[in-house]
Design a protein around this motif. Structure first.
Motif, PDB file in Angstrom:
ATOM      1  N   HIS A 198       4.690 -62.071  55.474  1.00  0.00           N
ATOM      2  CA  HIS A 198       4.387 -60.932  56.340  1.00  0.00           C
ATOM      3  C   HIS A 198       3.669 -59.879  55.492  1.00  0.00           C
ATOM      4  CE1 HIS A 198       6.876 -62.292  59.764  1.00  0.00           C
ATOM      5  NE2 HIS A 198       7.637 -62.825  58.813  1.00  0.00           N
ATOM      6  N   VAL A 199       2.401 -59.694  55.779  1.00  0.00           N
ATOM      7  CA  VAL A 199       1.564 -58.794  54.985  1.00  0.00           C
ATOM      8  C   VAL A 199       1.332 -57.514  55.795  1.00  0.00           C
ATOM      9  CG1 VAL A 199      -0.612 -58.484  53.768  1.00  0.00           C
ATOM     10  CG2 VAL A 199       0.431 -60.764  53.928  1.00  0.00           C
ATOM     11  N   MET A 200       1.714 -56.387  55.221  1.00  0.00           N
ATOM     12  CA  MET A 200       1.516 -55.093  55.882  1.00  0.00           C
ATOM     13  C   MET A 200       0.208 -54.481  55.387  1.00  0.00           C
ATOM     14  SD  MET A 200       3.997 -51.751  55.950  1.00  0.00           S
ATOM     15  CE  MET A 200       3.516 -50.290  56.886  1.00  0.00           C
ATOM     16  N   ASN A 208      -2.228 -49.820  59.934  1.00  0.00           N
ATOM     17  CA  ASN A 208      -0.906 -49.606  60.524  1.00  0.00           C
ATOM     18  C   ASN A 208      -0.446 -50.828  61.326  1.00  0.00           C
ATOM     19  OD1 ASN A 208       1.441 -48.188  61.005  1.00  0.00           O
ATOM     20  ND2 ASN A 208       0.642 -47.132  62.804  1.00  0.00           N
ATOM     21  N   ARG A 209      -0.541 -52.003  60.700  1.00  0.00           N
ATOM     22  CA  ARG A 209      -0.077 -53.216  61.375  1.00  0.00           C
ATOM     23  C   ARG A 209       0.309 -54.255  60.332  1.00  0.00           C
ATOM     24  NH1 ARG A 209      -4.156 -57.308  62.633  1.00  0.00           N
ATOM     25  NH2 ARG A 209      -6.085 -56.909  61.461  1.00  0.00           N
ATOM     26  N   THR A 210       0.993 -55.284  60.799  1.00  0.00           N
ATOM     27  CA  THR A 210       1.467 -56.363  59.931  1.00  0.00           C
ATOM     28  C   THR A 210       0.932 -57.688  60.461  1.00  0.00           C
ATOM     29  OG1 THR A 210       3.487 -55.132  59.412  1.00  0.00           O
ATOM     30  CG2 THR A 210       3.497 -57.490  58.958  1.00  0.00           C
ATOM     31  N   LEU A 216       0.771 -62.073  59.898  1.00  0.00           N
ATOM     32  CA  LEU A 216       1.476 -63.221  59.344  1.00  0.00           C
ATOM     33  C   LEU A 216       0.462 -64.171  58.740  1.00  0.00           C
ATOM     34  CD1 LEU A 216       4.134 -64.814  58.972  1.00  0.00           C
ATOM     35  CD2 LEU A 216       3.691 -65.863  61.212  1.00  0.00           C
ATOM     36  N   ILE A 226      -6.006 -62.771  53.961  1.00  0.00           N
ATOM     37  CA  ILE A 226      -5.610 -61.528  54.657  1.00  0.00           C
ATOM     38  C   ILE A 226      -6.824 -60.858  55.265  1.00  0.00           C
ATOM     39  CG2 ILE A 226      -4.613 -59.233  54.346  1.00  0.00           C
ATOM     40  CD1 ILE A 226      -2.894 -60.387  52.101  1.00  0.00           C
ATOM     41  N   LYS A 249       8.024 -59.681  52.075  1.00  0.00           N
ATOM     42  CA  LYS A 249       6.930 -58.892  52.641  1.00  0.00           C
ATOM     43  C   LYS A 249       6.093 -58.329  51.506  1.00  0.00           C
ATOM     44  CE  LYS A 249       9.281 -57.485  56.889  1.00  0.00           C
ATOM     45  NZ  LYS A 249       9.709 -56.341  57.742  1.00  0.00           N
ATOM     46  N   GLU A 308       2.238 -56.055  50.639  1.00  0.00           N
ATOM     47  CA  GLU A 308       1.360 -55.041  51.217  1.00  0.00           C
ATOM     48  C   GLU A 308      -0.032 -55.172  50.615  1.00  0.00           C
ATOM     49  OE1 GLU A 308       2.955 -51.182  50.639  1.00  0.00           O
ATOM     50  OE2 GLU A 308       4.880 -51.624  51.617  1.00  0.00           O
TER      51      GLU A 308
END
Length: 803
Positions: A43-45, A50-52, A54, A70, A116, A118
């Motif tokens: 799960h990449v933020m 402002n979203r995540t 997969l 990504i 997770k 980022e």
């Protein structure tokens, strides 16, 4: 294979890519050994969006491969900014967070599917405002853009900037500052320092020479000593202006700077004058003889071929009476009169410059201009005495036999002494009516408007009595006053009233312009010192007035309407705060600058909740067909949609649009475009409602639509949307709909009664008494009937003008 990094080296990469040292040990092994090869669900933020997302990836892939995957989920993946982004692994109970190296394999970080990560900016773009002086006193200001990592310090950035821009002084003499003049220490990490200070990411940092202390006092007055932190590479002439403003000296040219009893060269900087940090300098007043009042005016009278009596250019002894005296700090052996640098400047009246300009223009074009000589005979510039020829008439002042114009006074009258008069035989006027404009009328009006614009007295030269310049009602409310007196009230912290400031900023354009108001506030900010004041008393007095002026400027620019589409006003405002407020009060300078940048759209302002309105909930009928028409959605939902559309237009109306009745004057209609747009919206809604009913082919359909519109009007009334409510009721009561008796007979009696009750509300009896009562009792939010408010303003202004 690199055992330390736990990564297989790619054959298409350089050895330097992996940061391999000569002491590192490498292994040659089969790629499948030690690699699980399992799939990871990460799960990449993405904070910027402002979203995540997969991402599914194999564990033997590199971090660089993860970034590429990504970016496939990012909308603006072609943007070059993503080149400076990397993957950040947040900290957890069993590991410490940090950046993931692009060349390492994912399995080296022991990731699992619940982790997770980022996608962050590994390098942040900074804007540096470089403000430096060269050794030749040349001022340089330009902006430098740099991408900075979170590990680099302010000192390292400073070395890069000074080396790439070839600054004249050593790097250690410069520093990085915030706009409130707070320095970021060289050993601090730049990103961390800005996060601690809450600086906007879109704002810039300032690079200039480190400010050093300098002690300044008035010559012979040690109790006036004050320590300034200044840029020693700045020319002393600019520092001299800062010192004079602090001590309330209105005429900086009347004093010099001395260090160790030596007069300093103001064209050079403190370094060139061999002043070291912590030194003391003194402000010493010169012996300046004031120029003779009116001595510069005689050339104006003799333009053309006139026969006016020319004034003797030599300075007469009687003129010395107008010279203001001030005791020299060092004493005066022969008691030579000197001019007080604290006193008002003995400048010529601005209206004389207008007269001189008009005379020059008429002489150039060969037009006839006349004046009245001392013997009472009126002549024009070409010698004609024809009284039917119009032009500019300059009449002598009987009280001044030596000059055709009265002596100069630093205290000019508040209103211009100009008037229009018909052509008549030559006659004299009582002072101060010494100048009269005559035909041609068009040219006179242009000249008069120019005079009214420029013939304005400095606010500190206005010694008129308050009773003559400020009129109040019996209850203490201000009724009228002069422009100068209003500006004094705006900036007087002793009687500061926020409501008065707001009302003034709302209505001031009825009698002046934003440029004139800014000029007046700048005049008010530069406080002169009364020689009878002690330094402590003056500092307290000056600080209060300057704080009042800054508060007024903050409130003015926060509204932003006057600055939004006025680049010239923005430029003058920025120039004033950058050259003046930044030296006197850096904290307030940072606030004012930030507010102006918000108006320009260069930085994001604070999120205001003032305009947040709770939107009514969605109300749709059950089992709504996909092919439903507008009226199938039901009256509640239609009323809700109309209200949201109306509120978007109503929120755009600015208070300034209600000034000067701009909505009824075609010449000023551009100033009330939102009011006119909102009114046109009501008219369009009325026409739409009537057209929709008349478009039905049978009585039953028309009766059903009439019922729907009455229900919509009722829902609008419940939502306090009086604008659309009145628009629909007007459509139903219009002649095109009200005469459809057969259709109205098919409407239920209960619905017709409700329509009559709603119509009672909008009756214009007693100036919309019922409607005004409903609006006053409505619980906000509310959209009023704008036309009713405009009529009230129109009536009030008409009564005021008649009075």
């Amino acid at each position: 294979y690199h055992p330390k990094y736990k990564v297989f080296l790619r054959t298409d990469e350089l050895v330097s890519f992996y940061n391999i040292h000569t002491s590192d040990v490498l292994e040659l092994k089969t790629r499948t050994q030690g690699v699980g090869g399992q799939s990871l669900y990460l799960h990449v933020m993405i904070p910027d969006e402002n979203r995540t997302v997969l991402v599914v990836i194999n564990s033997d892939a590199s971090v660089s491969d993860l970034i590429s995957k990504i970016l496939l989920e990012v909308e603006s993946r072609d943007d070059s900014k993503w080149n400076y982004y990397g993957v950040y692994l947040p900290s957890s109970d069993d590991r410490q967070g940090g950046w993931m190296d692009d060349y390492k394999m994912l399995h080296s970080y022991c990731l699992n599917s619940v982790d997770k990560v980022e996608l962050r900016a590994r390098f942040r773009m900074f804007i540096f405002d470089l403000q430096v002086y060269s050794t030749s006193q040349q001022y340089t200001r330009h902006f430098v853009n740099m991408y900075i990592s979170d590990k680099i310090t302010a000192g390292e950035v400073l070395r890069i900037i000074t080396s790439t821009n070839c600054l004249d002084y050593p790097t250690s003499w410069y520093g990085i500052y915030l706009h409130d003049n707070e320095r970021i220490q060289d050993n601090m990490r730049l990103c961390a320092a800005l996060e601690d200070k809450g600086t906007s990411k879109q704002d810039s940092l300032v690079v200039h020479m480190i400010h050093q202390p300098l002690h300044v006092c008035l010559h012979g007055e040690d109790d006036t000593s004050h320590t300034f932190n200044v840029d020693f590479s700045m020319p002393l002439q600019q520092l001299h202006a800062i010192f004079c403003r602090y001590y309330g000296i209105r005429v900086p040219a009347a004093c010099t700077l001395e260090h160790n009893e030596m007069t300093l060269d103001l064209t050079m900087c403190a370094i060139k004058n061999k002043i070291s940090p912590g030194s003391s300098i003194a402000i010493k007043f010169k012996r300046i003889i004031s120029p003779s009042p009116g001595s510069e005016r005689s050339s104006m009278i003799m333009m053309g071929r006139g026969r006016a009596k020319k004034r003797n250019e030599s300075t007469e002894s009687s003129d010395m009476n107008s010279v203001r005296s001030y005791s020299d700090c060092s004493g005066s052996e022969n008691n030579t009169p000197i001019m007080s640098p604290f006193s008002p400047r003995p400048t010529d009246s601005p209206k004389l410059n207008i007269i001189e300009q008009i005379l020059a223009e008429t002489a150039t074009r060969g037009e006839v201009t006349s004046y009245e000589s001392t013997n009472g005979v009126e002549s024009n510039l070409n010698g004609s005495t024809d009284p039917d020829i119009g032009g500019l008439v300059i009449r002598d002042d009987p009280s001044s036999p030596t000059s055709p114009l009265p002596p100069t006074s630093p205290i000019s009258p508040i209103s211009p002494t100009f008037s229009l008069s018909p052509i008549s035989s030559p006659r004299r006027f009582d002072p101060p009516e010494n100048v009269i404009l005559r035909k041609p009328l068009e040219r006179v009006k242009r000249a008069q408007s120019k005079i009214y614009e420029e013939d304005d007295i400095n606010i500190w030269d206005d010694d008129s009595k308050i009773a003559d310049t400020l009129i109040k009602e019996s209850n203490g409310q201000i009724k009228s006053g002069t422009f100068n007196r209003f500006v004094e009230l705006l900036t007087d912290t002793r009687t500061y009233r926020i409501n008065f400031v707001k009302v003034f900023l709302l209505t001031y354009q009825a009698f002046t312009t934003p440029k004139q108001l800014l000029r007046k506030l700048i005049q008010r900010y530069n406080v002169p010192r009364d020689p009878n004041m002690t330094m402590d008393e003056f500092v307290k007095y000056r600080t209060g007035i300057q704080n009042g002026a800054i508060n007024c400027l903050k409130l003015w620019v926060t509204d932003g309407d006057d600055f939004e589409n006025n680049p010239h006003l923005q430029k003058e405002f920025m120039q004033f705060i950058h050259t003046t407020v930044s030296h006197d009060n850096p904290q307030q300078y940072r606030i004012l600058r930030q507010k102006l940048l918000v108006v320009r759209g260069m930085v994001q302002g604070p999120v205001s909740k003032k305009g947040d309105v709770k939107i009514p909930p969605l109300k749709l009928p059950p089992n709504l067909s996909p092919n439903a028409t507008l009226f199938d959605h039901g009256p509640p939902e239609i009323a809700r949609q109309l209200t949201m559309l109306d509120f978007a237009l109503f929120a755009k109306i600015k208070p300034i649009e209600l000034v000067n009745q701009a909505w009824v004057k075609p010449k000023y209609s551009h100033q009330a475009k939102n009011i006119l747009h909102f009114a046109e919206r009501m008219n369009t809604l009325t026409r739409w409602a009537a057209t929709s009913i008349l478009a039905q082919k049978d009585k039953g359909s028309r009766a059903k639509l009439i019922t729907d519109f009455i229900s919509i009007a009722d829902e609008l009334y419940k939502l306090n949307n009086f604008s659309s409510f009145i628009a629909i009721i007007n459509a139903l009561e219009g002649s095109a709909i009200s005469r459809l008796h057969s259709s109205w007979n098919k409407v239920e009696r209960k619905v017709c009664q409700r329509n009559d009750e709603l119509y009672e509300i909008i009756l214009p009896n007693s100036n919309f008494r019922n409607l005004r009562k409903e609006v006053s009792q409505a619980n906000p939010p509310c959209i009023p009937y704008v036309d009713c408010s405009c009529q009230t303003l129109h009536s009030l202004l008409s009564v005021t003008h008649c009075g």
